[in-house]
Design a protein around this motif. Structure first.
Motif, mmCIF file in Angstrom:
data_model
loop_
_atom_site.group_PDB
_atom_site.id
_atom_site.type_symbol
_atom_site.label_atom_id
_atom_site.label_comp_id
_atom_site.label_asym_id
_atom_site.label_seq_id
_atom_site.Cartn_x
_atom_site.Cartn_y
_atom_site.Cartn_z
ATOM 1 N N ALA A 19 1.140 -1.261 0.200
ATOM 2 C CA ALA A 19 -0.191 0.161 0.248
ATOM 3 C C ALA A 19 0.931 1.255 -0.316
ATOM 4 C CB ALA A 19 -0.792 -0.106 1.281
ATOM 5 N N GLU A 20 1.935 1.459 0.597
ATOM 6 C CA GLU A 20 2.294 2.616 1.155
ATOM 7 C C GLU A 20 3.235 2.480 -0.462
ATOM 8 O OE1 GLU A 20 2.617 -0.109 2.522
ATOM 9 O OE2 GLU A 20 3.625 0.053 4.763
ATOM 10 N N MET A 21 3.891 1.932 -1.132
ATOM 11 C CA MET A 21 4.686 1.574 -2.659
ATOM 12 C C MET A 21 3.095 2.461 -3.484
ATOM 13 S SD MET A 21 6.610 -0.835 -4.708
ATOM 14 C CE MET A 21 6.039 -1.366 -6.034
ATOM 15 N N ASN A 22 2.227 1.549 -3.342
ATOM 16 C CA ASN A 22 1.213 2.571 -4.119
ATOM 17 C C ASN A 22 0.702 3.960 -3.849
ATOM 18 O OD1 ASN A 22 1.379 -0.408 -6.305
ATOM 19 N ND2 ASN A 22 -0.267 -1.049 -5.426
ATOM 20 N N ALA A 23 0.811 4.092 -2.922
ATOM 21 C CA ALA A 23 0.540 5.518 -2.694
ATOM 22 C C ALA A 23 1.395 6.841 -2.817
ATOM 23 C CB ALA A 23 0.296 6.067 -1.191
ATOM 24 N N ILE A 24 2.929 6.110 -2.711
ATOM 25 C CA ILE A 24 3.795 6.842 -3.113
ATOM 26 C C ILE A 24 3.778 7.402 -4.761
ATOM 27 C CG2 ILE A 24 6.471 7.328 -3.168
ATOM 28 C CD1 ILE A 24 6.340 6.086 0.142
ATOM 29 N N LEU A 25 3.901 6.038 -4.957
ATOM 30 C CA LEU A 25 3.859 6.426 -6.391
ATOM 31 C C LEU A 25 2.549 6.398 -7.277
ATOM 32 C CD1 LEU A 25 5.996 2.900 -7.491
ATOM 33 C CD2 LEU A 25 6.354 4.808 -7.157
ATOM 34 N N ASN A 26 1.950 6.653 -6.740
ATOM 35 C CA ASN A 26 0.757 7.226 -7.253
ATOM 36 C C ASN A 26 0.248 9.021 -6.506
ATOM 37 O OD1 ASN A 26 -0.754 4.966 -7.711
ATOM 38 N ND2 ASN A 26 -2.068 4.092 -6.584
ATOM 39 N N LYS A 27 1.394 9.474 -6.695
ATOM 40 C CA LYS A 27 0.824 10.808 -5.615
ATOM 41 C C LYS A 27 0.761 11.843 -7.163
ATOM 42 C CE LYS A 27 5.872 12.529 -6.583
ATOM 43 N NZ LYS A 27 6.486 11.339 -7.721
ATOM 44 N N ASN A 28 -0.232 12.597 -6.614
ATOM 45 C CA ASN A 28 -0.726 13.626 -7.899
ATOM 46 C C ASN A 28 0.248 14.888 -7.689
ATOM 47 O OD1 ASN A 28 -1.384 15.462 -5.416
ATOM 48 N ND2 ASN A 28 -4.127 14.457 -5.916
ATOM 49 N N SER A 29 1.297 15.096 -6.640
ATOM 50 C CA SER A 29 2.431 16.109 -6.436
ATOM 51 C C SER A 29 3.313 15.462 -7.264
ATOM 52 C CB SER A 29 2.688 16.549 -5.088
ATOM 53 O OG SER A 29 3.004 15.516 -4.054
ATOM 54 N N SER A 30 4.503 16.920 -7.281
ATOM 55 C CA SER A 30 5.773 16.190 -7.851
ATOM 56 C C SER A 30 6.814 15.557 -6.619
ATOM 57 C CB SER A 30 6.540 17.902 -8.102
ATOM 58 O OG SER A 30 6.609 18.679 -6.826
ATOM 59 N N ASP A 31 6.425 16.160 -5.634
ATOM 60 C CA ASP A 31 7.482 15.350 -4.726
ATOM 61 C C ASP A 31 6.321 14.962 -3.481
ATOM 62 O OD1 ASP A 31 7.798 17.201 -2.580
ATOM 63 O OD2 ASP A 31 9.077 17.480 -4.175
ATOM 64 N N VAL A 32 6.892 14.019 -2.199
ATOM 65 C CA VAL A 32 6.018 14.005 -1.061
ATOM 66 C C VAL A 32 6.948 14.259 -0.103
ATOM 67 C CG1 VAL A 32 4.384 12.129 -2.117
ATOM 68 C CG2 VAL A 32 6.714 11.696 -1.214
ATOM 69 N N LYS A 33 7.932 15.258 -0.419
ATOM 70 C CA LYS A 33 9.216 15.471 0.894
ATOM 71 C C LYS A 33 7.957 16.176 1.836
ATOM 72 C CE LYS A 33 13.054 16.271 -1.755
ATOM 73 N NZ LYS A 33 12.845 15.300 -3.126
#
Ligand SMILES: Nc1ccn([C@H]2C[C@H](O)[C@@H](COP(=O)(O)O)O2)c(=O)n1
Ligand SMILES: [Zn+2]
Length: 193
Positions: free
Chosen positions: A100-114
């Motif tokens: 789930a965590e990997m998918n959420a990161i790869l599904n991001k709708n912003s340039s990064d998740v910093k």
């Protein structure tokens, strides 16, 4: 019409107009909303043993990614295996499922998740911990740590501690959040105008 009756009716309607309308108090707070979003996403999972969801939130309380555990794109949920204790490792889900965590990161709708926070149903495994750290997420809020005694979850904590990623368990205010499609709440509470 009786003059007293007219006066009373006018007074009543003025009073009700002047009455201060206050906000609802039983709304979801941010943390409940984000953890519930992770739990809702988990409902999409086809894994028969664990359905895990994750929700990534930025500093402005905006959701920037959601995911759940599932097979990679193009790998059919009906053809790839869901079993665990198989004779051949090749026939077990472990080699295939995206967490789930990997998918959420790869599904991001912003340039990064910093500097974002990730809400997740189950404490991240070591592989997800690495991805969380490398993506710049700085906080993990988890619901369950029931696998916490296993080496890979101990390894996650070691890595989070070293990398300065905060992690803590979410204790829900409500055991249940209900969503009702039919007879939605506002039909009972809205005024006639
Ligand atoms: N933080 C986590 C932990 C687990 N998952 C996924 C991976 C599998 O699909 C399932 C765990 O299955 P088990 O090994 O216990 O049969 O949950 C995840 O997405 N995120
Ligand atoms: Zn994982």
């Amino acid at each position: 019409m009786d003059i007293n009756l007219i006066e009373n009716t006018e007074k009543l309607s003025l009073e009700s107009k002047d009455k201060k309308i206050t906000k609802r108090e039983d709304y979801l707070d941010w943390r409940e909303y984000f953890m519930a979003t992770a739990f809702l996403a988990a409902k999409r999972s086809k894994d028969p043993s664990y359905q895990v969801g994750a929700c990534i939130v930025n500093k402005e309380n905006k959701i920037v990614g959601v995911g759940y555990n599932g097979m990679p794109i193009g790998c059919s949920d009906d053809e790839f295996p869901w079993g665990k204790n198989t004779t051949s490792k090749l026939d077990s889900k472990f080699l295939y499922v995206c967490h789930a965590e990997m998918n959420a990161i790869l599904n991001k709708n912003s340039s990064d998740v910093k500097d974002c926070t990730i809400y997740v149903g189950l404490f991240p495994c070591n592989e997800c911990a690495k991805i969380i750290i490398q993506s710049g997420i700085t906080e993990v809020i988890y619901f369950s740590d029931e696998k916490g005694h296993k080496p890979k979850y101990i390894a996650s904590k070691k890595m989070f501690d070293a990398a300065g990623v905060k992690y803590w368990q979410y204790i829900p205010k409500n055991n249940k959040i209900e969503i009702t499609f039919s007879g939605a709440d506002w039909q009972n509470t809205s005024s006639s105008n």
